[in-house]
Design an enzyme around this catalytic site. Structure first.
Site, PDB file in Angstrom:
ATOM      1  N   ARG A   1      23.375  32.964 -37.329  1.00  0.00           N
ATOM      2  CA  ARG A   1      23.774  32.057 -36.231  1.00  0.00           C
ATOM      3  C   ARG A   1      22.608  31.655 -35.335  1.00  0.00           C
ATOM      4  O   ARG A   1      22.785  31.281 -34.188  1.00  0.00           O
ATOM      5  CB  ARG A   1      24.887  32.664 -35.378  1.00  0.00           C
TER       6      ARG A   1
ATOM      7  N   LYS B   1      14.916  17.936 -34.418  1.00  0.00           N
ATOM      8  CA  LYS B   1      15.822  17.418 -35.455  1.00  0.00           C
ATOM      9  C   LYS B   1      15.520  18.183 -36.734  1.00  0.00           C
ATOM     10  O   LYS B   1      14.385  18.171 -37.212  1.00  0.00           O
ATOM     11  CB  LYS B   1      15.605  15.923 -35.684  1.00  0.00           C
TER      12      LYS B   1
ATOM     13  N   GLU C   1       3.817   6.102 -38.001  1.00  0.00           N
ATOM     14  CA  GLU C   1       4.584   6.704 -36.896  1.00  0.00           C
ATOM     15  C   GLU C   1       3.740   6.813 -35.620  1.00  0.00           C
ATOM     16  O   GLU C   1       4.277   6.903 -34.526  1.00  0.00           O
ATOM     17  CB  GLU C   1       5.134   8.082 -37.291  1.00  0.00           C
TER      18      GLU C   1
ATOM     19  N   LYS D   1       6.494  11.448 -27.444  1.00  0.00           N
ATOM     20  CA  LYS D   1       7.742  11.968 -28.004  1.00  0.00           C
ATOM     21  C   LYS D   1       8.356  13.015 -27.080  1.00  0.00           C
ATOM     22  O   LYS D   1       9.576  13.022 -26.851  1.00  0.00           O
ATOM     23  CB  LYS D   1       7.513  12.549 -29.401  1.00  0.00           C
TER      24      LYS D   1
ATOM     25  N   GLU E   1      19.977  12.352 -28.407  1.00  0.00           N
ATOM     26  CA  GLU E   1      20.000  10.931 -28.767  1.00  0.00           C
ATOM     27  C   GLU E   1      21.291  10.231 -28.353  1.00  0.00           C
ATOM     28  O   GLU E   1      21.978   9.609 -29.154  1.00  0.00           O
ATOM     29  CB  GLU E   1      19.765  10.769 -30.278  1.00  0.00           C
TER      30      GLU E   1
ATOM     31  N   ARG F   1      16.405   8.192 -26.747  1.00  0.00           N
ATOM     32  CA  ARG F   1      15.740   8.775 -27.922  1.00  0.00           C
ATOM     33  C   ARG F   1      15.829   7.847 -29.124  1.00  0.00           C
ATOM     34  O   ARG F   1      14.975   7.865 -30.003  1.00  0.00           O
ATOM     35  CB  ARG F   1      16.337  10.157 -28.257  1.00  0.00           C
TER      36      ARG F   1
ATOM     37  N   ASN G   1      13.584   5.471 -33.221  1.00  0.00           N
ATOM     38  CA  ASN G   1      14.023   4.963 -34.522  1.00  0.00           C
ATOM     39  C   ASN G   1      13.571   3.529 -34.771  1.00  0.00           C
ATOM     40  O   ASN G   1      14.090   2.860 -35.671  1.00  0.00           O
ATOM     41  CB  ASN G   1      15.555   5.039 -34.628  1.00  0.00           C
TER      42      ASN G   1
ATOM     43  N   HIS H   1       8.171   7.802 -46.653  1.00  0.00           N
ATOM     44  CA  HIS H   1       8.943   7.515 -45.438  1.00  0.00           C
ATOM     45  C   HIS H   1       8.143   6.644 -44.460  1.00  0.00           C
ATOM     46  O   HIS H   1       8.631   5.613 -43.983  1.00  0.00           O
ATOM     47  CB  HIS H   1       9.358   8.832 -44.779  1.00  0.00           C
TER      48      HIS H   1
HETATM   49  N1  GLY Z   1      12.182  10.926 -35.588  1.00  0.00           N
HETATM   50  C1  GLY Z   1      13.000  10.467 -34.556  1.00  0.00           C
HETATM   51  C2  GLY Z   1      13.446  11.518 -33.602  1.00  0.00           C
HETATM   52  O1  GLY Z   1      12.991  12.649 -33.666  1.00  0.00           O
HETATM   53  O2  GLY Z   1      14.292  11.254 -32.781  1.00  0.00           O
END
Ligand code: GLY
Length: 372
Positions: A124, A146, A188, A230, A240, A244, A248, A269
Protein backbone atom coordinates in the site's frame (compact mmCIF):
# COMPACT_ATOMS: atom_id res chain seq x y z
CA UNK A 1 32.94 18.25 -6.96
CA UNK A 2 30.57 21.02 -8.09
CA UNK A 3 27.54 21.35 -5.87
CA UNK A 4 24.22 20.54 -7.59
CA UNK A 5 21.46 23.10 -7.87
CA UNK A 6 18.54 22.31 -5.59
CA UNK A 7 14.90 22.95 -6.41
CA UNK A 8 12.05 22.17 -4.12
CA UNK A 9 8.70 20.80 -5.21
CA UNK A 10 6.38 22.14 -2.58
CA UNK A 11 3.56 19.73 -1.74
CA UNK A 12 3.25 20.02 2.02
CA UNK A 13 4.36 16.84 3.76
CA UNK A 14 5.01 15.22 0.36
CA UNK A 15 7.48 17.96 -0.70
CA UNK A 16 10.82 16.86 -2.12
CA UNK A 17 14.01 18.16 -3.63
CA UNK A 18 15.14 17.94 -7.23
CA UNK A 19 18.91 18.05 -7.47
CA UNK A 20 20.46 18.86 -10.85
CA UNK A 21 24.19 18.57 -11.43
CA UNK A 22 27.18 16.51 -12.41
CA UNK A 23 28.53 13.42 -10.67
CA UNK A 24 25.37 12.84 -8.65
CA UNK A 25 25.10 9.09 -9.26
CA UNK A 26 28.66 8.48 -8.04
CA UNK A 27 27.83 10.49 -4.90
CA UNK A 28 24.23 9.26 -4.60
CA UNK A 29 24.50 7.93 -1.04
CA UNK A 30 25.20 11.42 0.25
CA UNK A 31 21.77 12.57 -0.93
CA UNK A 32 19.83 9.34 -0.47
CA UNK A 33 20.92 8.18 2.99
CA UNK A 34 19.24 11.01 4.98
CA UNK A 35 15.90 9.89 3.49
CA UNK A 36 16.16 6.16 4.22
CA UNK A 37 14.30 4.49 7.10
CA UNK A 38 16.60 1.47 6.93
CA UNK A 39 20.04 1.02 5.29
CA UNK A 40 18.62 -0.87 2.34
CA UNK A 41 17.26 -0.07 -1.13
CA UNK A 42 16.02 -1.99 -4.14
CA UNK A 43 17.19 -0.51 -7.42
CA UNK A 44 15.07 -0.98 -10.55
CA UNK A 45 16.84 -0.39 -13.86
CA UNK A 46 16.94 -1.71 -17.43
CA UNK A 47 19.43 -3.60 -19.52
CA UNK A 48 20.63 -0.44 -21.33
CA UNK A 49 21.22 1.73 -18.27
CA UNK A 50 22.37 -0.87 -15.73
CA UNK A 51 25.65 -1.81 -17.49
CA UNK A 52 26.76 1.84 -17.33
CA UNK A 53 25.26 3.30 -14.15
CA UNK A 54 24.37 0.49 -11.74
CA UNK A 55 27.92 -0.05 -10.46
CA UNK A 56 28.67 3.64 -9.76
CA UNK A 57 25.40 3.80 -7.84
CA UNK A 58 25.91 0.60 -5.83
CA UNK A 59 29.55 1.54 -5.09
CA UNK A 60 28.38 4.80 -3.58
CA UNK A 61 25.69 3.02 -1.53
CA UNK A 62 28.12 0.27 -0.39
CA UNK A 63 30.60 2.85 0.84
CA UNK A 64 27.86 4.38 2.97
CA UNK A 65 26.84 0.97 4.36
CA UNK A 66 23.56 0.88 2.40
CA UNK A 67 22.67 -2.60 1.14
CA UNK A 68 21.27 -2.66 -2.40
CA UNK A 69 19.69 -5.32 -4.60
CA UNK A 70 18.88 -4.72 -8.26
CA UNK A 71 16.04 -5.79 -10.53
CA UNK A 72 16.75 -5.32 -14.24
CA UNK A 73 13.87 -5.03 -16.73
CA UNK A 74 14.10 -5.20 -20.53
CA UNK A 75 14.62 -1.68 -21.94
CA UNK A 76 11.84 0.00 -23.93
CA UNK A 77 8.25 1.19 -23.84
CA UNK A 78 7.08 -2.44 -24.21
CA UNK A 79 8.15 -3.00 -20.60
CA UNK A 80 5.50 -0.59 -19.32
CA UNK A 81 2.75 -3.17 -19.11
CA UNK A 82 0.84 -5.38 -16.67
CA UNK A 83 3.06 -8.41 -17.33
CA UNK A 84 6.25 -6.53 -16.43
CA UNK A 85 4.53 -4.88 -13.47
CA UNK A 86 3.51 -8.31 -12.21
CA UNK A 87 7.10 -9.57 -12.61
CA UNK A 88 8.52 -6.47 -10.95
CA UNK A 89 6.19 -6.50 -7.95
CA UNK A 90 6.68 -10.27 -7.49
CA UNK A 91 10.46 -9.83 -7.54
CA UNK A 92 10.26 -6.94 -5.09
CA UNK A 93 8.10 -9.01 -2.71
CA UNK A 94 10.37 -12.02 -3.29
CA UNK A 95 13.27 -10.00 -1.90
CA UNK A 96 11.44 -9.89 1.41
CA UNK A 97 10.86 -6.17 1.66
CA UNK A 98 9.31 -4.19 4.48
CA UNK A 99 7.27 -0.97 4.50
CA UNK A 100 10.48 0.90 5.30
CA UNK A 101 12.35 -0.33 2.23
CA UNK A 102 12.92 2.27 -0.49
CA UNK A 103 12.85 1.66 -4.25
CA UNK A 104 15.25 3.54 -6.51
CA UNK A 105 14.31 4.01 -10.17
CA UNK A 106 17.54 4.21 -12.20
CA UNK A 107 16.68 4.80 -15.85
CA UNK A 108 14.54 6.70 -18.32
CA UNK A 109 10.82 7.45 -18.31
CA UNK A 110 9.69 3.83 -18.56
CA UNK A 111 11.70 2.74 -15.51
CA UNK A 112 10.60 5.80 -13.54
CA UNK A 113 6.92 5.32 -14.39
CA UNK A 114 6.72 1.57 -13.68
CA UNK A 115 8.90 1.74 -10.55
CA UNK A 116 6.87 4.64 -9.19
CA UNK A 117 3.66 2.71 -9.76
CA UNK A 118 5.15 -0.42 -8.15
CA UNK A 119 6.10 1.74 -5.15
CA UNK A 120 2.56 3.14 -4.99
CA UNK A 121 0.88 -0.29 -4.83
CA UNK A 122 3.41 -2.47 -2.97
CA UNK A 123 2.46 -2.87 0.71
CA UNK A 124 0.00 0.00 0.00
CA UNK A 125 2.86 2.37 -0.68
CA UNK A 126 6.60 2.43 -0.05
CA UNK A 127 9.08 5.25 -0.64
CA UNK A 128 10.82 5.69 -3.97
CA UNK A 129 13.57 7.85 -5.38
CA UNK A 130 13.99 8.89 -9.00
CA UNK A 131 17.42 8.83 -10.65
CA UNK A 132 16.46 9.73 -14.23
CA UNK A 133 19.11 8.98 -16.87
CA UNK A 134 17.41 10.27 -20.06
CA UNK A 135 16.83 13.92 -20.93
CA UNK A 136 13.09 13.27 -21.22
CA UNK A 137 12.97 11.75 -17.74
CA UNK A 138 15.13 14.51 -16.23
CA UNK A 139 13.06 17.37 -17.62
CA UNK A 140 9.61 15.85 -17.36
CA UNK A 141 8.61 12.36 -16.26
CA UNK A 142 10.70 11.97 -13.09
CA UNK A 143 9.20 15.15 -11.60
CA UNK A 144 5.58 15.48 -10.53
CA UNK A 145 4.52 11.99 -9.46
CA UNK A 146 2.71 10.67 -12.53
CA UNK A 147 3.36 6.93 -12.46
CA UNK A 148 1.81 4.11 -14.43
CA UNK A 149 1.75 1.63 -17.26
CA UNK A 150 0.23 1.30 -20.73
CA UNK A 151 -2.57 -1.07 -21.72
CA UNK A 152 -4.06 -2.14 -25.03
CA UNK A 153 -6.54 0.73 -24.52
CA UNK A 154 -3.86 3.42 -24.49
CA UNK A 155 -0.86 5.00 -22.86
CA UNK A 156 -0.61 5.54 -19.10
CA UNK A 157 -4.27 4.61 -18.56
CA UNK A 158 -3.44 2.65 -15.41
CA UNK A 159 -1.45 4.44 -12.76
CA UNK A 160 -1.34 6.67 -9.72
CA UNK A 161 -0.23 10.10 -8.67
CA UNK A 162 2.59 9.09 -6.32
CA UNK A 163 5.44 11.44 -5.53
CA UNK A 164 9.07 10.37 -5.14
CA UNK A 165 11.05 11.39 -2.05
CA UNK A 166 13.90 12.83 -4.15
CA UNK A 167 14.89 13.36 -7.78
CA UNK A 168 18.61 13.15 -8.61
CA UNK A 169 19.15 14.42 -12.15
CA UNK A 170 22.79 13.68 -12.99
CA UNK A 171 23.60 15.42 -16.26
CA UNK A 172 26.63 13.12 -16.73
CA UNK A 173 24.13 10.38 -17.59
CA UNK A 174 23.07 12.37 -20.67
CA UNK A 175 26.57 12.08 -22.15
CA UNK A 176 26.00 8.41 -23.00
CA UNK A 177 22.61 8.94 -24.68
CA UNK A 178 22.20 8.37 -28.43
CA UNK A 179 21.57 11.71 -30.17
CA UNK A 180 18.08 10.63 -31.24
CA UNK A 181 17.09 10.08 -27.60
CA UNK A 182 18.61 13.40 -26.59
CA UNK A 183 16.72 15.18 -29.36
CA UNK A 184 13.43 13.53 -28.39
CA UNK A 185 13.95 14.71 -24.79
CA UNK A 186 14.83 18.15 -26.09
CA UNK A 187 11.28 18.51 -27.46
CA UNK A 188 10.06 18.49 -23.84
CA UNK A 189 12.63 21.17 -22.96
CA UNK A 190 11.39 23.52 -25.71
CA UNK A 191 7.86 22.85 -24.47
CA UNK A 192 8.50 24.93 -21.33
CA UNK A 193 9.48 27.92 -23.49
CA UNK A 194 6.40 27.48 -25.65
CA UNK A 195 4.08 27.20 -22.64
CA UNK A 196 4.91 30.43 -20.81
CA UNK A 197 8.55 31.47 -21.16
CA UNK A 198 9.42 33.18 -24.47
CA UNK A 199 12.90 34.11 -23.15
CA UNK A 200 13.61 30.44 -22.56
CA UNK A 201 12.44 29.64 -26.10
CA UNK A 202 14.93 32.25 -27.37
CA UNK A 203 17.61 30.64 -25.16
CA UNK A 204 16.75 27.30 -26.81
CA UNK A 205 17.11 28.81 -30.28
CA UNK A 206 20.58 30.08 -29.38
CA UNK A 207 21.85 27.16 -27.31
CA UNK A 208 20.30 24.01 -28.80
CA UNK A 209 23.37 23.16 -30.92
CA UNK A 210 25.65 23.18 -27.84
CA UNK A 211 23.07 21.31 -25.76
CA UNK A 212 22.64 18.60 -28.39
CA UNK A 213 26.42 18.28 -28.67
CA UNK A 214 26.41 17.42 -24.97
CA UNK A 215 27.70 20.73 -23.57
CA UNK A 216 27.39 20.16 -19.79
CA UNK A 217 26.58 23.78 -18.96
CA UNK A 218 23.84 24.00 -21.58
CA UNK A 219 22.39 20.65 -20.43
CA UNK A 220 22.56 21.65 -16.77
CA UNK A 221 20.82 24.97 -17.42
CA UNK A 222 18.10 23.37 -19.57
CA UNK A 223 17.38 20.62 -17.02
CA UNK A 224 17.31 23.12 -14.17
CA UNK A 225 14.98 25.55 -16.01
CA UNK A 226 12.68 22.73 -17.07
CA UNK A 227 12.44 21.21 -13.58
CA UNK A 228 11.88 24.67 -12.10
CA UNK A 229 8.99 25.30 -14.50
CA UNK A 230 7.52 21.88 -13.90
CA UNK A 231 7.86 22.10 -10.10
CA UNK A 232 6.06 25.46 -10.13
CA UNK A 233 3.14 24.12 -12.16
CA UNK A 234 2.84 20.80 -10.27
CA UNK A 235 2.99 22.42 -6.83
CA UNK A 236 0.02 24.57 -7.82
CA UNK A 237 -2.01 21.73 -9.36
CA UNK A 238 -0.72 18.29 -8.43
CA UNK A 239 -3.66 16.27 -9.74
CA UNK A 240 -4.20 18.18 -12.97
CA UNK A 241 -7.50 19.80 -12.24
CA UNK A 242 -6.37 22.99 -14.02
CA UNK A 243 -3.03 24.49 -15.02
CA UNK A 244 -1.01 21.25 -14.94
CA UNK A 245 -2.73 20.40 -18.22
CA UNK A 246 -0.48 23.05 -19.83
CA UNK A 247 2.29 20.46 -19.56
CA UNK A 248 0.32 18.50 -22.13
CA UNK A 249 1.07 21.01 -24.90
CA UNK A 250 1.34 18.93 -28.07
CA UNK A 251 0.23 15.77 -26.27
CA UNK A 252 -3.34 15.46 -27.59
CA UNK A 253 -2.01 15.38 -31.14
CA UNK A 254 1.19 13.57 -30.16
CA UNK A 255 -0.55 10.72 -28.31
CA UNK A 256 -2.85 10.19 -31.31
CA UNK A 257 0.22 9.83 -33.55
CA UNK A 258 1.84 7.40 -31.13
CA UNK A 259 -1.35 5.33 -30.92
CA UNK A 260 -1.53 5.18 -34.74
CA UNK A 261 2.15 4.30 -35.26
CA UNK A 262 2.35 1.86 -32.32
CA UNK A 263 4.57 2.42 -29.27
CA UNK A 264 8.21 1.77 -30.01
CA UNK A 265 11.19 2.95 -31.99
CA UNK A 266 9.39 4.15 -35.10
CA UNK A 267 8.22 7.28 -33.33
CA UNK A 268 9.68 8.19 -29.94
CA UNK A 269 7.42 9.96 -27.44
CA UNK A 270 9.40 13.22 -27.64
CA UNK A 271 9.32 13.12 -31.45
CA UNK A 272 5.54 12.72 -31.37
CA UNK A 273 5.26 15.63 -28.93
CA UNK A 274 7.43 17.77 -31.22
CA UNK A 275 5.07 17.21 -34.15
CA UNK A 276 2.11 17.59 -31.80
CA UNK A 277 3.31 21.00 -30.62
CA UNK A 278 3.63 22.20 -34.23
CA UNK A 279 0.07 20.94 -34.83
CA UNK A 280 -1.20 22.71 -31.69
CA UNK A 281 0.25 26.00 -32.95
CA UNK A 282 -1.13 25.35 -36.47
CA UNK A 283 -4.56 24.79 -34.90
CA UNK A 284 -4.17 28.00 -32.88
CA UNK A 285 -3.31 29.84 -36.09
CA UNK A 286 -6.29 28.30 -37.90
CA UNK A 287 -8.71 29.66 -35.31
CA UNK A 288 -7.15 33.10 -35.39
CA UNK A 289 -5.27 33.04 -32.09
CA UNK A 290 -1.68 33.01 -33.21
CA UNK A 291 0.27 34.50 -36.14
CA UNK A 292 1.66 32.23 -38.82
CA UNK A 293 5.03 33.92 -38.16
CA UNK A 294 5.12 32.36 -34.68
CA UNK A 295 4.32 28.93 -36.10
CA UNK A 296 7.05 29.45 -38.69
CA UNK A 297 9.57 30.34 -35.97
CA UNK A 298 8.84 27.08 -34.13
CA UNK A 299 9.04 25.04 -37.34
CA UNK A 300 12.33 26.74 -38.25
CA UNK A 301 13.84 25.93 -34.85
CA UNK A 302 12.70 22.30 -34.93
CA UNK A 303 14.01 21.88 -38.48
CA UNK A 304 17.34 23.48 -37.52
CA UNK A 305 17.90 20.95 -34.72
CA UNK A 306 16.49 17.96 -36.63
CA UNK A 307 13.15 17.47 -34.86
CA UNK A 308 10.32 16.24 -37.02
CA UNK A 309 7.66 18.82 -37.86
CA UNK A 310 5.57 16.78 -40.27
CA UNK A 311 4.21 13.29 -40.86
CA UNK A 312 6.76 12.65 -43.58
CA UNK A 313 8.10 9.10 -43.23
CA UNK A 314 5.36 8.17 -40.74
CA UNK A 315 1.96 8.40 -42.35
CA UNK A 316 0.81 6.42 -45.36
CA UNK A 317 -2.39 6.42 -47.39
CA UNK A 318 -4.17 4.31 -44.75
CA UNK A 319 -4.04 7.22 -42.27
CA UNK A 320 -7.07 9.45 -41.84
CA UNK A 321 -7.95 12.48 -39.76
CA UNK A 322 -11.01 10.63 -38.41
CA UNK A 323 -8.88 7.74 -37.16
CA UNK A 324 -6.49 10.16 -35.39
CA UNK A 325 -9.46 11.93 -33.80
CA UNK A 326 -10.80 8.59 -32.61
CA UNK A 327 -7.46 7.99 -30.81
CA UNK A 328 -7.82 11.41 -29.17
CA UNK A 329 -11.25 10.56 -27.85
CA UNK A 330 -9.79 7.58 -25.89
CA UNK A 331 -7.32 9.77 -24.04
CA UNK A 332 -7.75 9.97 -20.25
CA UNK A 333 -8.00 13.74 -20.49
CA UNK A 334 -11.42 13.53 -22.16
CA UNK A 335 -14.05 15.03 -19.84
CA UNK A 336 -17.79 14.64 -20.52
CA UNK A 337 -16.85 13.88 -24.12
CA UNK A 338 -14.84 17.06 -24.60
CA UNK A 339 -11.18 16.80 -25.55
CA UNK A 340 -8.69 19.19 -23.92
CA UNK A 341 -6.34 21.05 -26.25
CA UNK A 342 -3.51 23.34 -25.28
CA UNK A 343 -3.73 26.34 -27.59
CA UNK A 344 -1.51 29.41 -27.82
CA UNK A 345 -1.79 33.11 -28.58
CA UNK A 346 1.90 33.01 -29.43
CA UNK A 347 5.18 31.58 -28.18
CA UNK A 348 4.98 31.49 -24.37
CA UNK A 349 1.26 32.26 -24.35
CA UNK A 350 -0.38 28.86 -24.01
CA UNK A 351 -3.69 28.07 -22.37
CA UNK A 352 -6.04 25.13 -21.85
CA UNK A 353 -9.21 24.95 -23.94
CA UNK A 354 -12.07 22.48 -24.00
CA UNK A 355 -14.00 24.46 -26.58
CA UNK A 356 -12.12 23.56 -29.70
CA UNK A 357 -14.31 22.67 -32.67
CA UNK A 358 -13.47 19.20 -33.94
CA UNK A 359 -14.02 20.54 -37.46
CA UNK A 360 -10.95 22.78 -36.96
CA UNK A 361 -8.97 19.87 -35.53
CA UNK A 362 -9.96 17.76 -38.52
CA UNK A 363 -8.80 20.39 -41.02
CA UNK A 364 -5.49 20.79 -39.14
CA UNK A 365 -4.94 17.04 -39.35
CA UNK A 366 -6.01 16.86 -42.98
CA UNK A 367 -3.55 19.61 -43.88
CA UNK A 368 -0.79 17.74 -42.06
CA UNK A 369 -1.74 14.55 -43.91
CA UNK A 370 -1.72 16.40 -47.27
CA UNK A 371 1.67 17.89 -46.61
CA UNK A 372 3.71 14.75 -45.89
N1 GLY B 1 4.09 15.06 -18.38
C1 GLY B 1 3.03 15.88 -17.99
C2 GLY B 1 2.81 15.96 -16.52
O1 GLY B 1 3.60 15.45 -15.75
O2 GLY B 1 1.82 16.50 -16.09
Amino acid sequence: MTEPTTLSLDLGERSYDILVGKDLIRAAARYISPLLHQPRVIIVSDNNVAPVWLEPLTDSLDQAGIKSQAIILPAGEQSKNFTQLDTLVSEILGLGIERKTTLVALGGGVIGDITGFAAAITLRGIDFIQIPTSLLAQVDSSVGGKTGINTAHGKNLIGAFYQPRLVLADTDALGTLPRRQLLAGYAEVVKYGLIDDPDFFAWCENNAPALLDGDPDALGFAVHKSCQAKARIVSADERETGQRALLNLGHTFGHALEAEVGYGDKLLHGEAIGIGMVMAFELSNRIGLCDQGEVGRIRAHFEAVGLKTSLDGLADSSWSADQLISHMSKDKKVDAGSIAFILARGIGKSFVSREVSMADVKVTLERALDRF
